[in-house]
Design a protein around this motif. Structure first.
Motif, PDB file in Angstrom:
ATOM      1  N   TRP A 173       3.517   7.116   0.290  1.00  0.00           N
ATOM      2  CA  TRP A 173       2.533   8.185  -0.493  1.00  0.00           C
ATOM      3  C   TRP A 173       2.096   7.352  -1.751  1.00  0.00           C
ATOM      4  CZ3 TRP A 173       0.373  11.907   1.180  1.00  0.00           C
ATOM      5  CH2 TRP A 173      -0.079  13.058   0.433  1.00  0.00           C
ATOM      6  N   ARG A 176       3.984   7.085  -5.104  1.00  0.00           N
ATOM      7  CA  ARG A 176       4.572   8.191  -5.841  1.00  0.00           C
ATOM      8  C   ARG A 176       5.987   8.714  -5.315  1.00  0.00           C
ATOM      9  NH1 ARG A 176      -0.664   9.847  -4.990  1.00  0.00           N
ATOM     10  NH2 ARG A 176      -0.141  10.909  -3.288  1.00  0.00           N
ATOM     11  N   VAL A 177       6.386   8.321  -4.284  1.00  0.00           N
ATOM     12  CA  VAL A 177       7.725   8.616  -3.726  1.00  0.00           C
ATOM     13  C   VAL A 177       8.918   7.776  -4.540  1.00  0.00           C
ATOM     14  CG1 VAL A 177       7.322   9.192  -1.289  1.00  0.00           C
ATOM     15  CG2 VAL A 177       7.509   6.812  -2.008  1.00  0.00           C
ATOM     16  N   VAL A 182       7.477  12.201 -10.592  1.00  0.00           N
ATOM     17  CA  VAL A 182       6.563  12.612  -9.693  1.00  0.00           C
ATOM     18  C   VAL A 182       7.417  13.789  -9.063  1.00  0.00           C
ATOM     19  CG1 VAL A 182       4.812  12.953  -7.656  1.00  0.00           C
ATOM     20  CG2 VAL A 182       4.871  10.965  -9.644  1.00  0.00           C
ATOM     21  N   THR A 187       5.299  15.215  -2.499  1.00  0.00           N
ATOM     22  CA  THR A 187       5.872  14.026  -2.660  1.00  0.00           C
ATOM     23  C   THR A 187       7.349  14.425  -2.224  1.00  0.00           C
ATOM     24  OG1 THR A 187       4.247  13.529  -4.352  1.00  0.00           O
ATOM     25  CG2 THR A 187       6.373  12.314  -4.462  1.00  0.00           C
ATOM     26  N   ASN A 188       7.963  15.505  -2.858  1.00  0.00           N
ATOM     27  CA  ASN A 188       9.333  15.620  -2.408  1.00  0.00           C
ATOM     28  C   ASN A 188       9.704  16.096  -0.975  1.00  0.00           C
ATOM     29  OD1 ASN A 188      10.595  15.605  -5.131  1.00  0.00           O
ATOM     30  ND2 ASN A 188       9.862  17.502  -5.523  1.00  0.00           N
ATOM     31  N   ARG A 191       9.688  12.266   0.352  1.00  0.00           N
ATOM     32  CA  ARG A 191      11.174  11.718  -0.071  1.00  0.00           C
ATOM     33  C   ARG A 191      12.271  12.230   0.914  1.00  0.00           C
ATOM     34  NH1 ARG A 191       9.801  13.158  -5.829  1.00  0.00           N
ATOM     35  NH2 ARG A 191       9.060  11.210  -6.637  1.00  0.00           N
TER      36      ARG A 191
END
Length: 220
Positions: A173, A176-177, A182, A187-188, A191
């Motif tokens: 990503w 950003r991960v 972030v 993104t979450n 993750r």
């Protein structure tokens, strides 16, 4: 000598492509047309496509699944790697982008290998399962909306055979991960998905730093 993956600056990336990429002209043309689209960043890197084609050939795959088609590059690169009786079952919701895809599939002579379903992918995957197609696919590629990655993964894992491979895109990503500051939903979601697959006893895996990150999960 290096004990971790080398960083690719622009110069080294160009060199990698110059001595690795064996891209047929039809794929280059599709990539160039896609670059003119407003969402062109959704296009996978050509070296990633070539890597997936190699995996499909090494597996001797004949039946593959794709969740997220966009303009059709990944489906085309896989279809070209399949034997004459091979099949790609492709899922997308965009008539606009898949119209471009269909044109290139036709030009490449592989349109008969690609079965496109224009509907929400979860519906299509559930229909495939209901039709008794569990454990019949050799390879699956997931590259669609990130919020549904878990659902796509669970269904793909049911659809691929034992020893089959599920490949999931964008798992790094854009870095950003790895940034704790972030905290947006997409993104979450990635993750949480990455952590789940890492702990999933049903698969053996490798997360490969190619393109935007590609997880390869082999079903036990």
């Amino acid at each position: 000598m290096a004990n971790q993956t080398i960083r690719l600056d622009d110069q080294l990336y160009r060199y990698l492509q110059s001595v690795s990429l064996q891209e047929p002209a039809i794929l280059t043309q599709l990539r160039q047309e896609t670059a003119q689209q407003s969402m062109s960043q959704m296009q996978i890197a050509p070296e990633q496509g070539q890597f997936m084609a190699l995996l499909v050939q090494l597996m001797g795959a004949k039946k593959t699944l794709e969740v997220g088609v966009f303009t059709g590059y990944s489906a085309l690169v896989v279809a070209l790697a399949l034997p004459p009786d091979g099949k790609v079952v492709a899922c997308d919701v965009s008539e606009e982008y898949t119209t471009i895809a269909r044109r290139y599939w036709q030009q490449a002579g592989v349109a008969d290998k690609i079965d496109l379903h224009l509907a929400p992918a979860l519906e299509t995957l559930d229909q495939l399962l209901a039709a008794g197609q569990a454990d019949t696919f050799d390879f699956a590629f997931i590259d669609a909306d990130k919020s549904n990655y878990d659902g796509y993964y669970e269904r793909s894992l049911q659809l691929v055979r034992s020893g089959g491979l599920v490949a999931i895109d964008n798992v790094l990503w854009s870095g950003r991960v790895a940034d704790p500051q972030v905290q947006d939903n997409r993104t979450n979601s990635i993750r949480a998905f990455n952590q789940k697959v890492h702990e999933d006893a049903r698969v053996s895996l490798s997360m490969v730093p190619i393109g935007d990150g590609l997880t390869l999960a082999r079903k036990h």
